[in-house]
Design a protein around this motif. Structure first.
Motif, short mmCIF file in Angstrom:
data_model
loop_
_atom_site.label_atom_id
_atom_site.label_comp_id
_atom_site.label_asym_id
_atom_site.label_seq_id
_atom_site.Cartn_x
_atom_site.Cartn_y
_atom_site.Cartn_z
N UNK A 85 -5.46 3.79 0.17
CA UNK A 85 -4.23 3.24 -0.41
C UNK A 85 -3.33 4.34 -0.97
N UNK A 86 -3.76 5.59 -0.83
CA UNK A 86 -2.92 6.70 -1.24
C UNK A 86 -3.22 7.31 -2.59
N UNK A 87 -4.23 6.79 -3.30
CA UNK A 87 -4.56 7.35 -4.61
C UNK A 87 -5.36 8.65 -4.47
N UNK B 221 -3.10 -4.62 -2.95
CA UNK B 221 -1.90 -4.09 -3.62
C UNK B 221 -1.86 -2.57 -3.57
N UNK B 222 -0.66 -2.02 -3.39
CA UNK B 222 -0.49 -0.57 -3.32
C UNK B 222 0.33 -0.08 -4.52
N UNK B 223 -0.04 1.11 -4.99
CA UNK B 223 0.66 1.69 -6.12
C UNK B 223 1.33 3.00 -5.76
N UNK B 224 1.43 3.90 -6.75
CA UNK B 224 2.19 5.14 -6.58
C UNK B 224 1.32 6.35 -6.26
N UNK B 225 0.02 6.15 -6.00
CA UNK B 225 -0.84 7.25 -5.60
C UNK B 225 -1.23 8.19 -6.71
N UNK B 226 -1.22 7.74 -7.95
CA UNK B 226 -1.56 8.60 -9.08
C UNK B 226 -3.05 8.93 -9.10
N UNK B 227 -3.48 9.92 -9.88
CA UNK B 227 -4.90 10.30 -9.91
C UNK B 227 -5.77 9.25 -10.58
N UNK B 228 -6.96 9.07 -10.02
CA UNK B 228 -7.93 8.10 -10.53
C UNK B 228 -9.29 8.79 -10.63
#
Length: 269
Positions: free
Chosen positions: A69-71, A39-46
């Motif tokens: 995945x862009x995070x 699953x892909x999300x919005x690339x927010x900070x982790x």
């Protein structure tokens, strides 16, 4: 006196932890060609926090997956985790504040084992800066020393700790103010799985996988659960539901005992 049923984990699980963790990493390597289906999300900070005696090397595979995945995935950059030292407590707080200010949005926290307890502490201190908390084999419901095989190692560094808490953790009497997911395994050889169970609620849940404790950060089922939770839109939450082709990888999660937390007390480990 015989050991209580929920003391442990069992010796065979503990002794086979390293070998099973290697096997879990083999599953990760075998599943890498399928990572594009995560699953892909919005690339927010982790922010990813390691477990006891571990450092950012232990979470490298997890962070690499999240970055693909862009995070904007970060390690904690504080060396080995030897418990709540002054450098650890101040460092994690400063890092969370820095990431939240830099991105002007809440940060998702992922904590492995002891790192998950730190993540939950951060979420209680600064809920406005935290989007959600995901823990991997984190014994935040620990009630007795005997429920963890890492207690002696933790105590070895206790003279350096600036926070000393009693068991069960008083902070866990109330739920987190942010969404929370506890990923745990009945095959955990370091902490008893029951110590990782959160009380299910409107925005919190438990997800069971079939991994070793040392393999929770790279086991394919864990990675799917983590990325599924991160992919939820900010401000929304719905219970985890594995896709049909992955259902066998996710056993039905247990429910915490109504008697938890146990009334026994001691020093937190």
């Amino acid at each position: 006196m015989s050991a209580r049923q929920d003391d442990g984990p069992a010796l065979p699980l503990y002794l086979t932890e390293p070998g099973r963790a290697v096997g879990d990493f083999g599953l990760y390597l075998a599943a890498k060609p399928l990572m594009s289906r995560l699953p892909r999300g919005d690339g927010h900070p982790v922010l990813v926090l390691p477990g006891l005696l571990a450092d950012d090397i232990s979470t490298r595979a997890l962070r690499a997956v999240l970055r693909r995945l862009g995070y904007d995935a970060h390690g904690w950059g504080l060396g080995r985790n030897i418990g709540p030292t002054a450098a650890c407590v101040k460092g994690t707080r400063d890092l969370l504040d820095h990431l939240a200010d830099k991105h002007q949005r809440p940060v998702s926290l992922i904590g492995w084992s002891l790192g998950g307890i730190f993540a939950r502490d951060l979420a209680r201190r600064s809920p406005e800066s935290v989007r959600q908390v995901i823990t991997l084999g984190s014994p935040f419901r620990l009630a007795r020393h005997s429920q963890s095989r890492a207690t002696k190692v933790f105590d070895r560094f206790s003279h350096l700790h600036v926070e000393h808490r009693t068991l069960p953790l008083e902070s866990e009497n109330t739920p987190l103010a942010v969404p929370a997911t506890s990923i745990y395994s009945h095959y955990d050889g370091i902490v008893h799985w029951s110590t990782c169970l959160d009380t299910p609620g409107e925005r919190c849940e438990n997800i069971a996988v079939m991994a070793s404790h040392l393999g929770l950060g790279h086991h394919p089922a864990s990675l799917w659960a983590v990325t599924d939770r991160l992919a939820q839109r900010e401000g929304t939450w719905k219970p985890f539901k594995a896709p049909l082709f992955l259902r066998p990888a996710f056993p039905r999660p247990a429910q915490p005992s109504a008697a938890d937390p146990v009334a026994a007390h001691g020093t937190a480990a």
